[in-house]
Design an enzyme around this catalytic site. Structure first.
Site, PDB file in Angstrom:
ATOM      1  N   SER A 168      19.644  -0.769  11.291  1.00 23.15           N
ATOM      2  CA  SER A 168      20.969   0.030  11.802  1.00 23.15           C
ATOM      3  C   SER A 168      20.755   0.457  13.113  1.00 23.15           C
ATOM      4  O   SER A 168      19.762  -0.100  13.928  1.00 23.15           O
ATOM      5  CB  SER A 168      20.844   1.414  10.770  1.00 23.15           C
ATOM      6  N   TYR A 181      16.066   8.475   7.602  1.00 22.37           N
ATOM      7  CA  TYR A 181      16.769   7.381   7.565  1.00 22.37           C
ATOM      8  C   TYR A 181      16.466   6.381   8.797  1.00 22.37           C
ATOM      9  O   TYR A 181      16.298   5.200   8.689  1.00 22.37           O
ATOM     10  CB  TYR A 181      18.485   7.372   7.252  1.00 22.37           C
TER      11      TYR A 181
HETATM   12  P1  NAP Z   1      26.293   1.441   0.108  1.00 14.70           P
HETATM   13  O1  NAP Z   1      27.953   1.181  -0.185  1.00 14.70           O
HETATM   14  O2  NAP Z   1      25.746   3.052  -0.282  1.00 14.70           O
HETATM   15  O3  NAP Z   1      25.560   0.295  -0.909  1.00 14.70           O
HETATM   16  C1  NAP Z   1      24.190   0.478  -1.145  1.00 14.70           C
HETATM   17  C2  NAP Z   1      23.819  -0.397  -2.110  1.00 14.70           C
HETATM   18  O4  NAP Z   1      22.556  -0.226  -2.596  1.00 14.70           O
HETATM   19  C3  NAP Z   1      24.635  -0.150  -3.666  1.00 14.70           C
HETATM   20  O5  NAP Z   1      24.473  -1.342  -4.166  1.00 14.70           O
HETATM   21  C4  NAP Z   1      23.577   0.605  -4.456  1.00 14.70           C
HETATM   22  O6  NAP Z   1      23.661   0.379  -5.562  1.00 14.70           O
HETATM   23  C5  NAP Z   1      22.175   0.054  -3.536  1.00 14.70           C
HETATM   24  N1  NAP Z   1      21.015   0.971  -4.122  1.00 14.70           N
HETATM   25  C6  NAP Z   1      21.005   2.239  -3.673  1.00 14.70           C
HETATM   26  N2  NAP Z   1      19.630   2.913  -4.026  1.00 14.70           N
HETATM   27  C7  NAP Z   1      19.129   1.847  -4.978  1.00 14.70           C
HETATM   28  C8  NAP Z   1      17.939   1.819  -5.765  1.00 14.70           C
HETATM   29  N3  NAP Z   1      17.206   2.793  -6.068  1.00 14.70           N
HETATM   30  N4  NAP Z   1      17.705   0.759  -6.393  1.00 14.70           N
HETATM   31  C9  NAP Z   1      18.653  -0.519  -6.244  1.00 14.70           C
HETATM   32  N5  NAP Z   1      19.874  -0.339  -5.426  1.00 14.70           N
HETATM   33  C10 NAP Z   1      20.045   0.689  -4.897  1.00 14.70           C
HETATM   34  O7  NAP Z   1      25.853   1.125   1.368  1.00 14.70           O
HETATM   35  P2  NAP Z   1      26.169  -0.037   2.292  1.00 14.70           P
HETATM   36  O8  NAP Z   1      27.145   0.761   3.667  1.00 14.70           O
HETATM   37  O9  NAP Z   1      26.891  -1.129   1.895  1.00 14.70           O
HETATM   38  O10 NAP Z   1      24.897  -0.443   3.166  1.00 14.70           O
HETATM   39  C11 NAP Z   1      24.197  -1.811   3.014  1.00 14.70           C
HETATM   40  C12 NAP Z   1      23.185  -1.676   3.882  1.00 14.70           C
HETATM   41  O11 NAP Z   1      23.725  -1.674   5.435  1.00 14.70           O
HETATM   42  C13 NAP Z   1      22.184  -0.639   3.864  1.00 14.70           C
HETATM   43  O12 NAP Z   1      20.905  -1.082   4.156  1.00 14.70           O
HETATM   44  C14 NAP Z   1      22.490   0.469   5.175  1.00 14.70           C
HETATM   45  O13 NAP Z   1      21.415   1.045   5.383  1.00 14.70           O
HETATM   46  C15 NAP Z   1      23.026  -0.689   6.007  1.00 14.70           C
HETATM   47  N6  NAP Z   1      23.986  -0.110   7.094  1.00 14.70           N
HETATM   48  C16 NAP Z   1      25.246   0.401   6.649  1.00 14.70           C
HETATM   49  C17 NAP Z   1      26.281   0.872   7.810  1.00 14.70           C
HETATM   50  C18 NAP Z   1      27.392   0.891   7.430  1.00 14.70           C
HETATM   51  O14 NAP Z   1      28.256   1.520   8.350  1.00 14.70           O
HETATM   52  N7  NAP Z   1      28.058   0.980   6.029  1.00 14.70           N
HETATM   53  C19 NAP Z   1      25.633   0.726   9.163  1.00 14.70           C
HETATM   54  C20 NAP Z   1      24.435   0.496   9.298  1.00 14.70           C
HETATM   55  C21 NAP Z   1      23.371  -0.013   8.196  1.00 14.70           C
HETATM   56  P3  NAP Z   1      24.478   1.314  -6.469  1.00 14.70           P
HETATM   57  O15 NAP Z   1      25.584   1.677  -6.272  1.00 14.70           O
HETATM   58  O16 NAP Z   1      24.167   1.086  -7.844  1.00 14.70           O
HETATM   59  O17 NAP Z   1      23.505   2.940  -6.265  1.00 14.70           O
END
Ligand code: NAP
Length: 260
Positions: A168, A181
């Site tokens: 991130s 985080y």
């Molecule tokens: P998200 O929509 O919240 O999706 C997170 C995923 O992780 C979901 O599929 C969730 O499954 C899974 N997860 C959460 N807790 C878990 C657990 N205990 N065991 C197994 N799976 C789990 O997040 P996202 O935005 O797509 O983020 C994806 C990655 O990108 C993350 O590493 C995040 O830190 C990074 N990131 C995102 C952004 C952004 O702007 N979106 C920016 C920087 C970095 P469930 O739905 O079943 O809980």
């Protein structure tokens, strides 16, 4: 279109700036995606499948994984596998069993996208809750470490393999109120660099992606009031996700690359 403003990727040579994914560039590859049921992980799994990969969908909520499975099968693509695993509760033995199941079924892994993570809560540093701190460290750091430890032997069996962590912007520059985080993402980048250095010169390359602001549930939790039309959607950031899994990135190791 605001999406035209996203340059890609910013820390690599200009030949990658316009990296375009080629049809079937991931055919014959088996790729595991964590957090494949929602957000960026869901789109990455669908994209990899569309480019010819057999995908292994790992995540917590089985119904979400099944929905992605159904989408892939409905498109007539290679049948995926589903691995339900809660990264918060799993034990080392769960990871060992998961890894040997994959090795038994697929023989090797060509790629692993470690994408799943949690935000915890945004809060002043002195008010961080120990339980939330521990949960974020468990899911974002300890679980990533156990996944990498148990999957690397199966990755090393591939002709060439790619291990991709997810960082991130706050994984290389701390930011007020992003507490646990941000700390967890610094640890993620450190873990990536340790592994990349250990396997330098081998068939395994290890890198990290900084996705940048992307419209998902996690982003909405962090920025509930922002205009979602002004940020990228997961589809926009897929070129880097594909590049790091494709043979075009064979020489790339130990880097954190920005998807926007
Ligand atoms: P998200 O929509 O919240 O999706 C997170 C995923 O992780 C979901 O599929 C969730 O499954 C899974 N997860 C959460 N807790 C878990 C657990 N205990 N065991 C197994 N799976 C789990 O997040 P996202 O935005 O797509 O983020 C994806 C990655 O990108 C993350 O590493 C995040 O830190 C990074 N990131 C995102 C952004 C952004 O702007 N979106 C920016 C920087 C970095 P469930 O739905 O079943 O809980």
């Amino acid at each position: 279109d605001h999406r035209d403003l996203h340059s890609f990727p910013t820390r690599r040579s200009s030949d990658l700036f316009n990296y375009s994914t080629k049809d079937a560039c991931l055919s014959n590859k088996t790729i595991l995606v964590t957090g494949a049921g929602a957000g960026i992980g869901r789109t990455a799994a669908l994209t990899y499948a569309q480019l010819g990969a057999t995908v292994i969908l790992l995540g917590k909520t089985v119904s979400k994984l099944e929905a992605v499975y159904d989408e892939i099968v409905a498109l007539g693509l290679a049948e995926p596998a589903i691995i339900p695993l809660d990264l918060k509760g799993a034990t080392k033995q769960n990871y060992i069993d998961m890894s040997s199941t994959i090795a038994g079924q697929f023989g090797h892994l060509d790629g692993v996208l470690l994408n799943a993570s949690i935000l915890g809560e945004l809060t002043p540093f002195t008010q961080m809750h120990e339980q939330i701190f521990n949960d974020v460290m468990k899911v974002n750091v300890t679980a990533q470490c156990l996944l990498a430890q148990t999957l690397i032997p199966t990755l090393l069996l591939a002709p060439n393999a790619s291990l991709v962590f997810t960082s991130s912007g706050v994984g290389s520059q701390g930011r007020a109120y992003w507490g646990q985080y941000s700390i967890s993402k610094f640890a993620t980048e450190g873990m990536m660099q340790v592994i990349a250095d250990e396997y330098e010169g081998s068939n395994l390359r290890t890198n990290a992606i900084n996705p940048g602001a992307t419209n998902t549930n996690m982003r909405s939790c962090a920025f509930p009031a922002e205009n979602k039309d002004e940020i990228a959607i997961p589809e926009d950031i897929m070129p880097l996700y594909v590049y790091l899994m494709s043979d075009d990135s064979l020489e790339v190791n130990g880097q954190t690359l920005k998807a926007q």
